[in-house]
Design a protein around this motif. Structure first.
Motif, mmCIF file in Angstrom:
data_model
loop_
_atom_site.group_PDB
_atom_site.id
_atom_site.type_symbol
_atom_site.label_atom_id
_atom_site.label_comp_id
_atom_site.label_asym_id
_atom_site.label_seq_id
_atom_site.Cartn_x
_atom_site.Cartn_y
_atom_site.Cartn_z
ATOM 1 N N PHE A 179 62.304 21.332 -6.436
ATOM 2 C CA PHE A 179 61.909 20.263 -7.760
ATOM 3 C C PHE A 179 61.125 19.492 -7.480
ATOM 4 O O PHE A 179 59.939 19.299 -6.216
ATOM 5 C CB PHE A 179 63.038 19.394 -7.290
ATOM 6 C CG PHE A 179 65.002 19.730 -7.271
ATOM 7 C CD1 PHE A 179 65.957 18.874 -6.741
ATOM 8 C CD2 PHE A 179 65.005 20.493 -8.031
ATOM 9 C CE1 PHE A 179 66.943 19.284 -7.133
ATOM 10 C CE2 PHE A 179 66.058 21.309 -8.300
ATOM 11 C CZ PHE A 179 66.871 20.651 -7.956
ATOM 12 N N VAL A 204 56.804 15.435 -4.763
ATOM 13 C CA VAL A 204 56.714 14.577 -5.975
ATOM 14 C C VAL A 204 55.167 14.168 -6.324
ATOM 15 O O VAL A 204 54.163 13.926 -4.249
ATOM 16 C CB VAL A 204 56.870 13.446 -5.250
ATOM 17 C CG1 VAL A 204 56.831 12.570 -6.263
ATOM 18 C CG2 VAL A 204 59.021 13.949 -5.050
ATOM 19 N N ASN A 223 65.052 9.452 -5.641
ATOM 20 C CA ASN A 223 65.728 10.685 -6.366
ATOM 21 C C ASN A 223 65.587 11.339 -5.720
ATOM 22 O O ASN A 223 66.336 12.739 -5.988
ATOM 23 C CB ASN A 223 65.426 10.368 -8.195
ATOM 24 C CG ASN A 223 65.706 8.452 -8.412
ATOM 25 O OD1 ASN A 223 65.962 8.734 -7.880
ATOM 26 N ND2 ASN A 223 64.783 9.235 -9.489
ATOM 27 N N THR A 224 64.392 12.267 -5.651
ATOM 28 C CA THR A 224 63.908 13.697 -5.404
ATOM 29 C C THR A 224 64.160 14.218 -3.735
ATOM 30 O O THR A 224 64.799 14.771 -3.579
ATOM 31 C CB THR A 224 62.517 14.150 -5.392
ATOM 32 O OG1 THR A 224 62.280 13.534 -6.977
ATOM 33 C CG2 THR A 224 62.002 15.408 -4.687
ATOM 34 N N ALA A 257 58.590 16.786 -8.929
ATOM 35 C CA ALA A 257 58.288 15.085 -9.694
ATOM 36 C C ALA A 257 57.604 14.741 -9.773
ATOM 37 O O ALA A 257 56.091 14.580 -8.899
ATOM 38 C CB ALA A 257 59.603 14.678 -9.265
ATOM 39 N N PHE A 308 67.059 14.365 -11.028
ATOM 40 C CA PHE A 308 67.623 16.207 -10.694
ATOM 41 C C PHE A 308 69.243 15.526 -11.179
ATOM 42 O O PHE A 308 70.115 16.384 -10.160
ATOM 43 C CB PHE A 308 67.451 16.456 -9.782
ATOM 44 C CG PHE A 308 65.801 16.878 -9.731
ATOM 45 C CD1 PHE A 308 65.096 15.279 -9.018
ATOM 46 C CD2 PHE A 308 64.980 17.995 -10.707
ATOM 47 C CE1 PHE A 308 63.770 16.208 -8.930
ATOM 48 C CE2 PHE A 308 63.929 18.059 -9.551
ATOM 49 C CZ PHE A 308 63.040 17.154 -9.459
ATOM 50 N N SER A 351 66.777 16.885 -2.149
ATOM 51 C CA SER A 351 65.877 18.042 -1.461
ATOM 52 C C SER A 351 65.845 18.491 -0.435
ATOM 53 O O SER A 351 66.224 17.626 0.804
ATOM 54 C CB SER A 351 64.549 17.444 -1.852
ATOM 55 O OG SER A 351 64.115 17.883 -3.296
ATOM 56 N N LEU A 403 61.192 17.239 1.733
ATOM 57 C CA LEU A 403 60.430 16.984 0.595
ATOM 58 C C LEU A 403 58.222 16.555 0.655
ATOM 59 O O LEU A 403 58.707 15.930 1.975
ATOM 60 C CB LEU A 403 60.799 15.011 0.397
ATOM 61 C CG LEU A 403 60.079 13.987 0.009
ATOM 62 C CD1 LEU A 403 59.953 14.525 -1.536
ATOM 63 C CD2 LEU A 403 60.669 12.815 -0.590
ATOM 64 N N GLY A 428 62.031 12.034 -11.850
ATOM 65 C CA GLY A 428 62.972 13.263 -10.181
ATOM 66 C C GLY A 428 64.234 12.924 -10.590
ATOM 67 O O GLY A 428 64.912 12.444 -9.650
ATOM 68 N N GLY A 433 61.656 19.485 -1.930
ATOM 69 C CA GLY A 433 60.576 18.978 -3.342
ATOM 70 C C GLY A 433 59.623 18.421 -3.201
ATOM 71 O O GLY A 433 59.388 17.846 -2.209
#
Ligand code: GLC
Length: 606
Positions: free
Chosen positions: A427, A499, A528-529, A429, A481, A533, A536, A479, A497
């Motif tokens: 992910f 970011v 959010n991420t 972001a 998701f 995840s 991170l 973010g 994740g």
């Protein structure tokens, strides 16, 4: 008798022939390339009227004057301020624009070529399609003089392709307060690092100023630009830029002087004065520092150029301001708008005796000497053959190497990095994940830079996608998701994740900030991420260290990427282990303003 008459007739004919304008047309000494720059400058100066002399001391922004108007005033230089681009903004259009000013100058009676200046501080950064290199803070983190010199060489190449022969760089500031919006223009907080990399940049710009391929470097801003006190700025109490450097002389010298001594010793021929003041006296009116110290003690034989309308700030009385600056040692005034206003003011000052003729002659001699040393009379134009090289693969590869070398690994819990290319789901972001403008920061295409695809290049997301072609990669800037569910209907959890948070682009005082926290959007993107995840990673795009304790608490790995420029894909080269982390902090990283978390020189390897 006849022979004598014949001989006399021959002698007379020979004298008439030699006296004729055809054969007796000797090349004036100032155009004789076998003569020294000093001799050529003295000869040309002697041929110049006061108007021509004061014209040479005048530097105007290209949007304020046409080529013919500039030539009629015998201007010494033209500049493109940040964003002073032609339309269309292409290398070819730049070359036409600069040539038009130069052609007009060469058609004047004495044919004195003009300097054309830009701020090419991280590549030929005004030009669309030119490679944008990491800003100096990232180069400071890399601490690779070889890379800095190579970047400057590429920058000089791209400048000459477009007919630009003068660069207002390198910045030799040693910032003491990272709340300053120009922190990223400096290499770091260590004066020896600033000297080392500033000299490397100078070497790249002007390996031999007398030879083709060099452009004129301009170490700046003399002196103490990075030592001002918050709230003393001419912009008001909420700023630090252009403020007052309040300290005794010994401290001023210790903190800021040695890079300039080194630059002068290395052949600097143009130095820009600082907007800032020292103990209340504007630098642009400081005769002791500009003339006694810089020109006298340090032996600077080039010319001092003022900063953008900085003379105007000296005093409300413009005539007094102009006389103060020129008498203090400013040799060329970056006016930059109204040429007539400056020329008329300085003419009045000379006629009234407020500025001695000898000061004018010294300033003009310095400017002419530099132009002769640059070979500007012999090579007044750029090199069109270089135009196809602007933004070429070689410069992008160099930028990619510099970006990779600039990344600093601040935290790596559980050896979250490097990533492997067999990761299942990623992910991505954050504001900076897919945005060349945010990667590049200020002084890019426009003075303040911009967001989005402001020029060509690759984003960090591009790099992640290329590094993990088989992974499922989902990019959501905020973010969000949460609508992604796994087979059981629970929120999907990515293996990794990433970011990428960022500061908005800014330049100069518009980047002065008392609080160096992340935006709310980026803070939420991290939260959010994090929630979806397994691991991170937070990558920070910024012009300085930021105050973000919450990031270190939430993420396994934290990477400082500074302002990497157009080649954002290079970040993935390091995240995925293609290149090891070698960057080290050029400025201390705070846990709160004034509270150090990691010192200068800190950085994890891996
Ligand atoms: C700006 C900056 C200076 C720059 C000049 C020309 O205000 O202070 O660093 O070289 O103007 O753009």
């Amino acid at each position: 008798m006849r022979k004598w008459m014949l001989f006399s007739a021959l002698v007379l004919a020979l004298c008439l022939l030699l006296a004729s304008p055809i054969l007796s047309q000797e090349v004036p000494l100032y155009l004789d390339t076998t003569q020294s720059a000093d001799a050529r400058a003295d000869d040309l100066l002697a041929r110049m009227s006061l108007a021509q002399r004061i014209g040479q001391m005048t530097l105007i922004e290209k949007n304020s004057i046409t080529p013919d108007e500039a030539a009629a005033l015998f201007l010494g230089g033209i500049l493109s301020g940040g964003g002073g681009n032609p339309s269309p903004n292409t290398p070819e259009a730049w070359a036409v624009m600069t040539a038009e000013y130069q052609l007009a100058a060469l058609e004047t009676p004495l044919g004195i070529p003009q300097l054309y200046g830009v701020d090419a501080v991280h590549g030929h950064n005004n030009v669309y399609g030119a490679t944008i290199f990491p800003h100096n803070i990232g180069l400071g983190a890399a601490d690779r003089p070889d890379l800095v010199e190579a970047i400057a060489q590429m920058t000089a190449r791209d400048m000459l392709a477009t007919g630009v022969n003068w660069n207002y760089a390198p910045v030799l500031a040693v910032p003491q307060d990272i709340r300053w919006g120009r922190t990223y223009e400096a290499y770091g907080a260590d004066i020896d690092l600033v000297t080392s990399l500033g000299l490397a940049f100078m070497r790249g710009l002007q390996p031999d100023i007398t030879q083709p391929g060099s452009v004129l470097a301009t170490p700046k801003h003399f002196i103490g630009d990075g030592g001002t006190t918050w709230g003393t700025s001419s912009f008001g109490p909420d700023f630090i830029d252009r403020g007052d450097t309040i300290m005794d002389e010994a401290t001023l010298r210790e903190l800021f002087l040695s890079p300039y001594q080194a630059a002068v010793d290395a052949g600097a021929l143009s130095i820009m004065a600082s907007f800032s003041s020292w103990n209340g006296t504007p630098m642009h009116a400081h005769a002791y520092l500009l003339t006694d110290v810089l020109k006298g003690e340090l032996g600077f034989s080039g010319f001092i150029v003022s900063d953008w309308a900085a003379i105007d700030l000296i005093d409300e009385d413009y005539d007094l301001a102009v006389a103060s600056a020129i008498n203090a040692g400013v040799d060329m005034a970056m006016v930059p708008y109204d040429a007539d206003m400056f020329i008329d003011s300085l003419t009045r000052a000379v006629e009234s005796g407020a500025v001695p003729q000898a000061r004018i002659d010294d300033a003009v001699r310095r400017i002419l000497r530099v132009k002769f040393m640059m070979g500007l009379f012999e090579r007044p134009f750029g090199d069109d053959a270089l135009l196809p090289l602007v933004g070429d693969d070689a410069s992008r590869a160099l930028a990619r190497e510099a970006v990779a070398a600039s990344l600093v690994l601040l935290q790596n819990d559980g050896s979250a990095l490097p990533l492997t290319d067999d990761i299942g789901t990623i992910f991505v972001a954050g504001s900076g994940a897919d945005d060349i403008g945010l990667q590049a920061g200020g002084w890019t295409i426009e003075w303040q830079g911009g967001e989005g695809p402001i020029t060509t290049g690759t984003t960090i997301l591009d790099g992640i996608q290329a590094a993990a072609p088989d992974a499922e990669i989902v990019f959501r800037g905020r973010g969000n998701f949460d609508n992604l569910l796994d087979e059981s209907g629970a929120p999907q959890v990515a293996d990794v994740g990433i970011v990428v948070v960022s500061e908005p682009p800014y330049a100069e005082h518009l980047g002065d900030r008392e609080t160096l926290t992340l935006s709310g959007c980026d803070q939420n993107a991290i939260i959010n991420t994090r929630a979806q995840s397994d691991r991170l990673i937070v990558v920070v795009l910024s012009g300085r260290p930021l105050v973000m304790p919450e990031v270190f608490e939430q993420a396994e790995a934290v990477v400082a990427a500074w302002l990497p420029g157009s080649e954002g894909a290079a970040v993935a080269d390091v995240l995925f282990g293609g290149v090891p982390f070698t960057g080290r902090l050029p400025f201390a990283w705070p846990s709160a303003l004034g509270v150090e978390l990691y010192p200068v020189g800190y950085g994890l390897s891996g």
